[in-house]
Design a protein around this motif. Sequence first.
Motif, PDB file in Angstrom:
ATOM      1  N   GLY A  42       4.380  16.746   3.126  1.00 10.08           N
ATOM      2  CA  GLY A  42       5.466  17.556   2.579  1.00 10.08           C
ATOM      3  C   GLY A  42       6.409  16.789   1.670  1.00 10.08           C
ATOM      4  N   ASP A  43       6.343  15.442   1.644  1.00 13.56           N
ATOM      5  CA  ASP A  43       7.176  14.659   0.730  1.00 13.56           C
ATOM      6  C   ASP A  43       6.697  14.853  -0.701  1.00 13.56           C
ATOM      7  OD1 ASP A  43       8.643  13.646   2.818  1.00 13.56           O
ATOM      8  OD2 ASP A  43       7.723  11.657   2.777  1.00 13.56           O
ATOM      9  N   ASP A  44       7.620  14.878  -1.634  1.00 12.89           N
ATOM     10  CA  ASP A  44       7.290  15.021  -3.045  1.00 12.89           C
ATOM     11  C   ASP A  44       7.021  13.628  -3.625  1.00 12.89           C
ATOM     12  OD1 ASP A  44       7.112  15.505  -5.745  1.00 12.89           O
ATOM     13  OD2 ASP A  44       9.039  16.538  -5.892  1.00 12.89           O
ATOM     14  N   PRO A  45       5.811  13.360  -4.107  1.00 14.99           N
ATOM     15  CA  PRO A  45       5.499  12.035  -4.642  1.00 14.99           C
ATOM     16  C   PRO A  45       6.249  11.718  -5.942  1.00 14.99           C
ATOM     17  CG  PRO A  45       3.654  13.527  -4.984  1.00 14.99           C
ATOM     18  CD  PRO A  45       4.668  14.263  -4.148  1.00 14.99           C
ATOM     19  N   ASP A  46       6.890  12.695  -6.565  1.00 14.06           N
ATOM     20  CA  ASP A  46       7.631  12.485  -7.812  1.00 14.06           C
ATOM     21  C   ASP A  46       9.086  12.074  -7.558  1.00 14.06           C
ATOM     22  OD1 ASP A  46       7.556  12.502 -10.674  1.00 14.06           O
ATOM     23  OD2 ASP A  46       8.662  14.397 -10.663  1.00 14.06           O
ATOM     24  N   THR A  47       9.518  12.125  -6.301  1.00 11.86           N
ATOM     25  CA  THR A  47      10.897  11.794  -5.955  1.00 11.86           C
ATOM     26  C   THR A  47      11.106  10.282  -5.974  1.00 11.86           C
ATOM     27  OG1 THR A  47      11.114  13.765  -4.593  1.00 11.86           O
ATOM     28  CG2 THR A  47      12.670  11.990  -4.157  1.00 11.86           C
ATOM     29  N   ILE A  48      12.239   9.853  -6.517  1.00 13.92           N
ATOM     30  CA  ILE A  48      12.603   8.432  -6.564  1.00 13.92           C
ATOM     31  C   ILE A  48      13.576   8.148  -5.428  1.00 13.92           C
ATOM     32  CG2 ILE A  48      13.656   6.589  -7.932  1.00 13.92           C
ATOM     33  CD1 ILE A  48      13.065   8.373 -10.432  1.00 13.92           C
TER      34      ILE A  48
ATOM     35  N   PRO B 149       0.786  -1.221   0.000  1.00  8.62           N
ATOM     36  CA  PRO B 149       0.000   0.000   0.000  1.00  8.62           C
ATOM     37  C   PRO B 149       0.829   1.288   0.000  1.00  8.62           C
ATOM     38  CG  PRO B 149       0.075  -0.892   2.203  1.00  8.62           C
ATOM     39  CD  PRO B 149       0.799  -1.867   1.316  1.00  8.62           C
ATOM     40  N   SER B 150       2.154   1.196  -0.014  1.00  5.68           N
ATOM     41  CA  SER B 150       2.997   2.391  -0.035  1.00  5.68           C
ATOM     42  C   SER B 150       2.800   3.147  -1.356  1.00  5.68           C
ATOM     43  CB  SER B 150       4.465   2.007   0.111  1.00  5.68           C
ATOM     44  OG  SER B 150       5.292   3.140  -0.010  1.00  5.68           O
ATOM     45  N   ASP B 151       2.880   4.479  -1.273  1.00  3.62           N
ATOM     46  CA  ASP B 151       2.747   5.313  -2.463  1.00  3.62           C
ATOM     47  C   ASP B 151       4.080   5.940  -2.869  1.00  3.62           C
ATOM     48  OD1 ASP B 151       2.844   6.805  -0.169  1.00  3.62           O
ATOM     49  OD2 ASP B 151       1.079   8.005  -0.596  1.00  3.62           O
ATOM     50  N   ILE B 152       5.174   5.439  -2.324  1.00  6.38           N
ATOM     51  CA  ILE B 152       6.520   5.944  -2.630  1.00  6.38           C
ATOM     52  C   ILE B 152       7.050   5.244  -3.874  1.00  6.38           C
ATOM     53  CG2 ILE B 152       8.903   6.039  -1.799  1.00  6.38           C
ATOM     54  CD1 ILE B 152       7.757   6.258   1.047  1.00  6.38           C
ATOM     55  N   THR B 153       7.731   5.998  -4.734  1.00  5.65           N
ATOM     56  CA  THR B 153       8.394   5.401  -5.890  1.00  5.65           C
ATOM     57  C   THR B 153       9.810   5.017  -5.495  1.00  5.65           C
ATOM     58  OG1 THR B 153       7.089   6.711  -7.436  1.00  5.65           O
ATOM     59  CG2 THR B 153       9.133   5.751  -8.275  1.00  5.65           C
ATOM     60  N   TRP B 154      10.111   3.752  -5.697  1.00 10.12           N
ATOM     61  CA  TRP B 154      11.425   3.200  -5.384  1.00 10.12           C
ATOM     62  C   TRP B 154      12.160   2.926  -6.676  1.00 10.12           C
ATOM     63  CZ3 TRP B 154      12.398   3.474  -0.338  1.00 10.12           C
ATOM     64  CH2 TRP B 154      11.318   3.540   0.523  1.00 10.12           C
ATOM     65  N   GLY B 155      13.469   3.012  -6.632  1.00 13.76           N
ATOM     66  CA  GLY B 155      14.281   2.705  -7.799  1.00 13.76           C
ATOM     67  C   GLY B 155      15.357   1.713  -7.422  1.00 13.76           C
ATOM     68  N   LEU B 156      15.584   0.756  -8.286  1.00 14.74           N
ATOM     69  CA  LEU B 156      16.670  -0.202  -8.106  1.00 14.74           C
ATOM     70  C   LEU B 156      17.597  -0.058  -9.298  1.00 14.74           C
ATOM     71  CD1 LEU B 156      18.043  -2.641  -6.707  1.00 14.74           C
ATOM     72  CD2 LEU B 156      16.568  -4.108  -8.117  1.00 14.74           C
TER      73      LEU B 156
ATOM     74  N   LEU C  44      21.917   9.446 -10.938  1.00 20.87           N
ATOM     75  CA  LEU C  44      20.601   8.886 -11.233  1.00 20.87           C
ATOM     76  C   LEU C  44      19.541   9.974 -11.319  1.00 20.87           C
ATOM     77  CD1 LEU C  44      20.752   5.862  -8.790  1.00 20.87           C
ATOM     78  CD2 LEU C  44      20.958   5.807 -11.283  1.00 20.87           C
ATOM     79  N   PRO C  45      18.493   9.755 -12.100  1.00 21.24           N
ATOM     80  CA  PRO C  45      17.397  10.724 -12.138  1.00 21.24           C
ATOM     81  C   PRO C  45      16.761  10.827 -10.743  1.00 21.24           C
ATOM     82  CG  PRO C  45      17.069   8.983 -13.773  1.00 21.24           C
ATOM     83  CD  PRO C  45      18.259   8.620 -12.978  1.00 21.24           C
ATOM     84  N   GLU C  46      16.417  12.042 -10.343  1.00 20.28           N
ATOM     85  CA  GLU C  46      15.860  12.252  -9.012  1.00 20.28           C
ATOM     86  C   GLU C  46      14.343  12.155  -8.986  1.00 20.28           C
ATOM     87  OE1 GLU C  46      17.313  15.897  -7.378  1.00 20.28           O
ATOM     88  OE2 GLU C  46      19.407  15.345  -7.729  1.00 20.28           O
ATOM     89  N   ARG C  47      13.706  12.367 -10.134  1.00 16.46           N
ATOM     90  CA  ARG C  47      12.245  12.438 -10.170  1.00 16.46           C
ATOM     91  C   ARG C  47      11.702  11.516 -11.255  1.00 16.46           C
ATOM     92  NH1 ARG C  47      10.676  16.830  -7.543  1.00 16.46           N
ATOM     93  NH2 ARG C  47       8.830  17.285  -8.765  1.00 16.46           N
ATOM     94  N   VAL C  48      10.514  10.988 -11.039  1.00 16.03           N
ATOM     95  CA  VAL C  48       9.877  10.135 -12.038  1.00 16.03           C
ATOM     96  C   VAL C  48       9.695  10.913 -13.336  1.00 16.03           C
ATOM     97  CG1 VAL C  48       7.818   8.787 -12.597  1.00 16.03           C
ATOM     98  CG2 VAL C  48       8.711   8.776 -10.254  1.00 16.03           C
ATOM     99  N   SER C  49       9.383  12.177 -13.246  1.00 14.40           N
ATOM    100  CA  SER C  49       9.179  12.994 -14.447  1.00 14.40           C
ATOM    101  C   SER C  49      10.469  13.180 -15.257  1.00 14.40           C
ATOM    102  CB  SER C  49       8.580  14.350 -14.074  1.00 14.40           C
ATOM    103  OG  SER C  49       9.407  15.022 -13.151  1.00 14.40           O
ATOM    104  N   ASP C  50      11.626  12.841 -14.687  1.00 12.29           N
ATOM    105  CA  ASP C  50      12.900  12.918 -15.399  1.00 12.29           C
ATOM    106  C   ASP C  50      13.152  11.689 -16.279  1.00 12.29           C
ATOM    107  OD1 ASP C  50      13.413  15.311 -14.102  1.00 12.29           O
ATOM    108  OD2 ASP C  50      14.651  14.377 -12.535  1.00 12.29           O
ATOM    109  N   ILE C  51      12.322  10.658 -16.142  1.00 12.06           N
ATOM    110  CA  ILE C  51      12.513   9.403 -16.870  1.00 12.06           C
ATOM    111  C   ILE C  51      11.806   9.494 -18.220  1.00 12.06           C
ATOM    112  CG2 ILE C  51      12.213   6.889 -16.805  1.00 12.06           C
ATOM    113  CD1 ILE C  51      13.950   7.977 -14.514  1.00 12.06           C
ATOM    114  N   ALA C  52      12.519   9.110 -19.275  1.00 12.36           N
ATOM    115  CA  ALA C  52      11.948   9.149 -20.624  1.00 12.36           C
ATOM    116  C   ALA C  52      10.736   8.216 -20.729  1.00 12.36           C
ATOM    117  CB  ALA C  52      13.001   8.746 -21.651  1.00 12.36           C
ATOM    118  N   GLU C  53       9.752   8.638 -21.462  1.00 11.11           N
ATOM    119  CA  GLU C  53       8.519   7.859 -21.653  1.00 11.11           C
ATOM    120  C   GLU C  53       8.809   6.497 -22.285  1.00 11.11           C
ATOM    121  OE1 GLU C  53       4.626   6.972 -21.121  1.00 11.11           O
ATOM    122  OE2 GLU C  53       5.670   8.727 -20.339  1.00 11.11           O
ATOM    123  N   ARG C  54       9.853   6.399 -23.100  1.00  2.00           N
ATOM    124  CA  ARG C  54      10.171   5.128 -23.760  1.00  2.00           C
ATOM    125  C   ARG C  54      10.552   4.032 -22.762  1.00  2.00           C
ATOM    126  NH1 ARG C  54      14.706   8.326 -24.894  1.00  2.00           N
ATOM    127  NH2 ARG C  54      16.674   7.451 -24.165  1.00  2.00           N
TER     128      ARG C  54
END
Length: 167
Positions: A113-119, A64-71, A129-139
């Motif tokens: 106060g957390d930014d939901p776009d932050t990875i 149920p977490s709404d945080i974006t994680w990156g590996l 590494l990209p810091e935000r989901v919006s920084d990731i290319a759509e491809r």
Amino acid sequence: MSPSTEPTQAERKLAADVLQKLLRHIAIENVKNAESRRPGHYVFEVSHAWTEGATMYLLYTTPPSDITWGLVRDTRRSLIDPGPWNDTDDPALYYYLLDLEEEWPGHIALQKGDDPDTIRWSGYPLEGLPERVSDIAERYRYTPPATAETDTRRTAPPVIEPRRYAD
């Protein structure tokens, strides 16, 4: 083998193959968890996945977490031994078990106060590494396969026992 050297074609292929196997394993395990009525536990909703050279990247949430994680993982480096993976290892299985399942962060939620776009990245290498989901290319957006493709009765991978060591 130095992770800073230009990857060979074989190392690039390994990274792509490992990522595909990892995505397949995630899809199969997500179906198993849904069927066993363990909602949310060890579910990984992948939004983006790609490779560059010998490195694989995976963005996901863990309901149920709404945080974006990156590996991020340089697939030339074994998680279980110094040096590269050997021919009998299954890197995708180890990434799933050690990086995703063992470190499952589904109980952590965004705070006020957390930014939901932050990875929030883990793995190696963590520089640049990209810091935000919006920084990731759509491809690099990932669409999971249809549920029928992940039918565990037809497509379950062979069980590979982890290595055991004794003193």
